[in-house]
Design a protein around this motif. Structure first.
Motif, PDB file in Angstrom:
ATOM      1  N   GLY A  36       0.897  -1.299   0.081  1.00 44.19           N
ATOM      2  CA  GLY A  36      -0.265   0.014  -0.092  1.00 44.19           C
ATOM      3  C   GLY A  36       0.940   1.202   0.003  1.00 44.19           C
ATOM      4  N   ALA A  37       0.370   2.502  -0.467  1.00 44.57           N
ATOM      5  CA  ALA A  37       1.155   3.591  -0.632  1.00 44.57           C
ATOM      6  C   ALA A  37       0.039   4.634  -0.192  1.00 44.57           C
ATOM      7  CB  ALA A  37       1.610   4.039  -1.847  1.00 44.57           C
ATOM      8  N   GLY A  38      -0.934   4.590   0.667  1.00 44.22           N
ATOM      9  CA  GLY A  38      -1.780   5.634   1.347  1.00 44.22           C
ATOM     10  C   GLY A  38      -1.433   6.303   2.527  1.00 44.22           C
ATOM     11  N   GLY A  39      -2.129   6.969   3.202  1.00 49.89           N
ATOM     12  CA  GLY A  39      -1.621   7.498   4.314  1.00 49.89           C
ATOM     13  C   GLY A  39      -1.066   6.382   5.491  1.00 49.89           C
ATOM     14  N   ALA A  40      -1.867   5.466   5.530  1.00 47.62           N
ATOM     15  CA  ALA A  40      -1.483   4.610   6.559  1.00 47.62           C
ATOM     16  C   ALA A  40      -0.045   3.874   6.289  1.00 47.62           C
ATOM     17  CB  ALA A  40      -2.704   3.268   6.631  1.00 47.62           C
ATOM     18  N   ALA A  41       0.457   3.744   4.920  1.00 46.87           N
ATOM     19  CA  ALA A  41       1.527   3.111   4.552  1.00 46.87           C
ATOM     20  C   ALA A  41       2.635   4.310   5.054  1.00 46.87           C
ATOM     21  CB  ALA A  41       1.402   2.919   3.000  1.00 46.87           C
ATOM     22  N   ASN A  82       2.726  -1.861  -4.211  1.00 50.78           N
ATOM     23  CA  ASN A  82       1.438  -1.174  -4.283  1.00 50.78           C
ATOM     24  C   ASN A  82       0.770  -1.456  -5.567  1.00 50.78           C
ATOM     25  OD1 ASN A  82      -0.657   0.348  -3.146  1.00 50.78           O
ATOM     26  ND2 ASN A  82      -0.366   2.046  -4.445  1.00 50.78           N
ATOM     27  N   ARG A  83      -0.499  -1.687  -5.525  1.00 50.55           N
ATOM     28  CA  ARG A  83      -1.200  -1.673  -7.091  1.00 50.55           C
ATOM     29  C   ARG A  83      -0.711  -0.802  -8.109  1.00 50.55           C
ATOM     30  NH1 ARG A  83      -7.547  -1.159  -6.654  1.00 50.55           N
ATOM     31  NH2 ARG A  83      -6.890   0.868  -6.099  1.00 50.55           N
ATOM     32  N   THR A  84      -0.820   0.515  -7.571  1.00 56.13           N
ATOM     33  CA  THR A  84      -0.108   1.536  -8.482  1.00 56.13           C
ATOM     34  C   THR A  84       1.392   1.685  -8.184  1.00 56.13           C
ATOM     35  OG1 THR A  84      -2.482   2.335  -8.432  1.00 56.13           O
ATOM     36  CG2 THR A  84      -0.759   3.775  -9.148  1.00 56.13           C
ATOM     37  N   ARG A 125       2.800   5.045  -7.178  1.00 57.14           N
ATOM     38  CA  ARG A 125       2.730   5.858  -5.832  1.00 57.14           C
ATOM     39  C   ARG A 125       3.690   5.197  -4.938  1.00 57.14           C
ATOM     40  NH1 ARG A 125      -2.960   5.610  -3.319  1.00 57.14           N
ATOM     41  NH2 ARG A 125      -2.250   7.515  -2.279  1.00 57.14           N
ATOM     42  N   LEU A 156       2.563  -4.930  -6.640  1.00 59.80           N
ATOM     43  CA  LEU A 156       2.178  -5.833  -5.689  1.00 59.80           C
ATOM     44  C   LEU A 156       2.892  -7.252  -6.061  1.00 59.80           C
ATOM     45  CD1 LEU A 156      -1.532  -5.391  -4.648  1.00 59.80           C
ATOM     46  CD2 LEU A 156       0.513  -4.918  -3.120  1.00 59.80           C
ATOM     47  N   THR A 204      -1.162  -2.506   4.496  1.00 58.92           N
ATOM     48  CA  THR A 204      -1.918  -1.083   4.641  1.00 58.92           C
ATOM     49  C   THR A 204      -2.932  -0.783   3.576  1.00 58.92           C
ATOM     50  OG1 THR A 204      -0.463   0.501   3.460  1.00 58.92           O
ATOM     51  CG2 THR A 204       0.210  -0.279   5.773  1.00 58.92           C
ATOM     52  N   THR A 205      -3.143  -1.695   2.756  1.00 55.48           N
ATOM     53  CA  THR A 205      -4.036  -1.640   1.579  1.00 55.48           C
ATOM     54  C   THR A 205      -5.404  -1.932   2.343  1.00 55.48           C
ATOM     55  OG1 THR A 205      -4.305  -3.816   0.891  1.00 55.48           O
ATOM     56  CG2 THR A 205      -2.622  -2.304  -0.089  1.00 55.48           C
ATOM     57  N   SER A 206      -6.720  -1.461   1.721  1.00 58.42           N
ATOM     58  CA  SER A 206      -7.830  -1.870   2.337  1.00 58.42           C
ATOM     59  C   SER A 206      -8.345  -3.125   2.009  1.00 58.42           C
ATOM     60  CB  SER A 206      -8.743  -0.748   1.772  1.00 58.42           C
ATOM     61  OG  SER A 206      -8.831  -0.534   0.361  1.00 58.42           O
ATOM     62  N   VAL A 207      -7.529  -4.004   1.199  1.00 60.26           N
ATOM     63  CA  VAL A 207      -8.037  -5.384   0.720  1.00 60.26           C
ATOM     64  C   VAL A 207      -8.081  -6.298   1.966  1.00 60.26           C
ATOM     65  CG1 VAL A 207      -7.538  -7.415  -0.875  1.00 60.26           C
ATOM     66  CG2 VAL A 207      -6.831  -5.001  -1.584  1.00 60.26           C
TER      67      VAL A 207
END
Ligand code: ATR
Length: 271
Positions: free
Chosen positions: A131-136, A154-156, A159, A175, A189-192
């Motif tokens: 994951g590469a969002g805020g949690a990551a 990350n999927r993308t 990022r 990933l 940290t992804t939402s998966v």
């Protein structure tokens, strides 16, 4: 519920939409266990009401506000001081009022490293963050701070690459790169997996002895954690990230060591 009187202090969490938050349960359990004369409430604050909400908190002598989505970035412009770590992570999840001044901190990274440290030391470990969002960002910062080597997938992939570059992790990738290199620690940290039976990675990429932390806490045993356990890995549920970040918040305003087990029990009961 403890008795509320004229000296009772107020703390809370600001978020929008109100949704479900287990922060009041955890913090009120801690206050009870430690005999602290305070109550903790949830406040549904619209984005456009963030400034007035903080001004109100200051005026009312609120002791601490946890800051949840969607306010973690926007809150910074309303504070008197933002701690250097929170600034580096780029998010504030805690506002503590000291002598009328609003101080911003980030305890999400502490929550993540303490959750992992229930199972393993981190210095010198090879870690992978999904994951590469805020949690990551908070997790990557924490792992690097503890001396782990970190790869972001990350999927993308772009990022992941940007996050890795910015925080000083190894080059990011997609990933599917999981398993190209051995790792000791895996953090999702992804939402998966959130309220589903999906996993962000195939089970056969996880080796025995790995420590796997899933930031997803609903369900408590995500598919990723079930797969990891079946492969002989050690697992840590996302609940522990939340409990330990709340414990650090409590320490920031009271200086007290938090009753982590009581808070975890309250977290479970609030589910
Ligand atoms: P947060 O701040 O909670 O980390 P976010 O910024 O929305 O939330 O990030 C969500 C993360 O979950 C992202 O890394 C996202 O991947 P992308 O950057 O490719 O969007 C990841 N994510 C969400 N749904 C996913 C899915 N179905 N498969 C893989 N990754 C997913």
């Amino acid at each position: 519920m403890q008795r509320i009187g004229p000296t009772t202090r107020l703390c809370g969490v600001i978020l929008h939409p109100a949704g479900h938050t287990r922060s009041p349960a955890m913090h009120n359990a801690a206050f009870r266990a430690l005999g602290i004369d305070a109550v903790y409430l949830a406040f549904d604050v619209l984005p456009e009401a963030l400034g007035p909400a903080l001004a109100g908190a200051r005026a009312l002598g609120v002791r601490q506000l946890a800051v949840s989505l969607p306010h973690k970035l926007a809150v910074m412009q309303h504070l008197d001081e933002v701690d250097a770590t929170a600034r580096r992570i780029g998010a504030v999840n805690t506002v503590t009022v000291r002598d009328g001044r609003l101080m911003g901190d980030n305890t999400d990274w502490t929550g993540a490293v303490r959750a992992l440290e229930r199972e393993t030391a981190l210095a010198g470990r090879e870690a992978v963050v999904l994951g590469a969002g805020g949690a990551a960002r908070a997790v990557v910062y924490g792992l690097l701070e503890r001396g782990a080597r970190v790869r972001v997938l990350n999927r993308t992939p772009e990022r992941a690459a940007a996050l890795a570059r910015e925080l000083g992790a190894d080059a990011g990738a997609g990933l599917e790169a999981l398993g190209e290199r051995d790792f000791d620690v895996l953090v999702n940290t992804t939402s998966v997996g959130l309220r589903s039976q999906d996993s962000p990675v195939p089970a056969d990429r996880i080796e025995a002895g790995t420590v796997v932390l899933d930031a997803v806490y609903d369900p408590p045993r995500t598919r990723l954690l079930q797969d990891a356990e079946a492969r002989g890995a050690r697992t840590v549920g996302g609940k522990w990230m939340l409990v330990h970040q709340a414990a650090e918040q409590l320490r920031l305003w009271t200086g007290c060591e938090a009753p982590v087990e009581e808070m975890a029990r309250a977290f479970d009961l609030a589910g």
